[in-house]
Scaffold this motif. Structure first.
Motif, mmCIF file in Angstrom:
data_model
loop_
_atom_site.group_PDB
_atom_site.id
_atom_site.type_symbol
_atom_site.label_atom_id
_atom_site.label_comp_id
_atom_site.label_asym_id
_atom_site.label_seq_id
_atom_site.Cartn_x
_atom_site.Cartn_y
_atom_site.Cartn_z
ATOM 1 N N ALA A 36 0.843 -1.193 0.000
ATOM 2 C CA ALA A 36 0.000 0.000 0.000
ATOM 3 C C ALA A 36 0.880 1.245 0.000
ATOM 4 C CB ALA A 36 -0.898 -0.003 1.229
ATOM 5 N N LEU A 37 0.453 2.279 -0.717
ATOM 6 C CA LEU A 37 1.237 3.511 -0.781
ATOM 7 C C LEU A 37 0.293 4.700 -0.876
ATOM 8 C CD1 LEU A 37 4.008 4.956 -1.082
ATOM 9 C CD2 LEU A 37 3.750 4.676 -3.540
ATOM 10 N N LEU A 101 -3.773 1.566 11.512
ATOM 11 C CA LEU A 101 -2.319 1.483 11.688
ATOM 12 C C LEU A 101 -1.600 1.335 10.351
ATOM 13 C CD1 LEU A 101 -2.141 -0.863 14.809
ATOM 14 C CD2 LEU A 101 -1.513 1.561 14.725
ATOM 15 N N LEU A 102 -2.190 0.565 9.444
ATOM 16 C CA LEU A 102 -1.589 0.374 8.131
ATOM 17 C C LEU A 102 -1.681 1.643 7.286
ATOM 18 C CD1 LEU A 102 -0.493 -1.637 5.895
ATOM 19 C CD2 LEU A 102 -2.860 -1.751 5.174
ATOM 20 N N GLN A 103 -2.869 2.214 7.209
ATOM 21 C CA GLN A 103 -3.107 3.343 6.318
ATOM 22 C C GLN A 103 -2.337 4.595 6.737
ATOM 23 O OE1 GLN A 103 -4.791 2.794 3.619
ATOM 24 N NE2 GLN A 103 -4.874 4.841 2.809
ATOM 25 N N GLY A 107 1.867 1.569 11.798
ATOM 26 C CA GLY A 107 2.192 0.145 11.874
ATOM 27 C C GLY A 107 3.479 -0.173 11.139
ATOM 28 N N THR A 108 3.644 0.409 9.969
ATOM 29 C CA THR A 108 4.861 0.186 9.192
ATOM 30 C C THR A 108 6.077 0.775 9.890
ATOM 31 O OG1 THR A 108 3.534 0.297 7.193
ATOM 32 C CG2 THR A 108 5.904 0.503 6.923
ATOM 33 N N LEU A 122 -2.202 -6.738 4.337
ATOM 34 C CA LEU A 122 -2.934 -6.310 5.524
ATOM 35 C C LEU A 122 -4.115 -5.395 5.217
ATOM 36 C CD1 LEU A 122 -2.480 -7.255 8.352
ATOM 37 C CD2 LEU A 122 -1.383 -5.099 8.868
ATOM 38 N N ALA A 123 -4.067 -4.615 4.167
ATOM 39 C CA ALA A 123 -5.200 -3.742 3.834
ATOM 40 C C ALA A 123 -6.450 -4.574 3.566
ATOM 41 C CB ALA A 123 -4.861 -2.863 2.635
#
Length: 142
Positions: A36-37, A101-103, A107-108, A122-123
């Motif tokens: 994801a970016l 956390l990912l977005q 988290g990263t 994870l998304a």
């Protein structure tokens, strides 16, 4: 041309640029990701960048703390009362918290640094988990 700049340690990608006020510049950015970016682009002075990043980190820490508190409270409620709507709410909050956390990059930055599989999958996993939890929770409560 700035190819291999040392990046700042931040949630997103940050690279220092040496620019003079009277110069004209053309900035070309190429981004590639296997996961994801999200790529908002801003130019700011170092002091402003650090202040903005610190405020965002504090706000995200507060919101993620609320999420962990909701998750813990619901899990303890389910363990003590054994009512299924609490477990459904645990699934909903866990999926939402994981996606957040990912977005937002937290988290990263802190939890799964350099783990490409998590970034790639994870998304979908967390959004489906949150959706499943929402459907179960509303089905059990309504």
């Amino acid at each position: 041309m700035l190819e291999h700049a040392v990046a700042f340690l931040a949630r997103g990608h940050a690279v220092p640029l040496e620019l003079t006020p009277d110069g004209a510049y053309e900035l070309i950015v190429r981004a590639e990701s296997d996961g994801a970016l999200v790529m908002p682009v801003t130019l700011s002075r170092l002091s402003r960048f650090q202040a903005t990043e610190a405020r965002e980190q504090m706000l995200q820490g507060l919101l993620n703390g609320i999420g962990v508190t909701l998750l813990s409270y619901s899990l303890i409620s389910w363990l003590l009362l054994r009512e299924s709507q609490y477990l459904a709410y645990v699934v909903l909050v866990a999926g939402s918290l994981g996606f957040s956390l990912l977005q937002l990059g937290v988290g990263t930055q802190y939890l799964w640094t350099d783990r490409l599989w998590w970034q790639q999958h994870l998304a979908g996993i967390t959004s489906l988990t949150a959706t499943l939890g929402a459907f179960l929770f509303f089905w059990l409560v309504l």
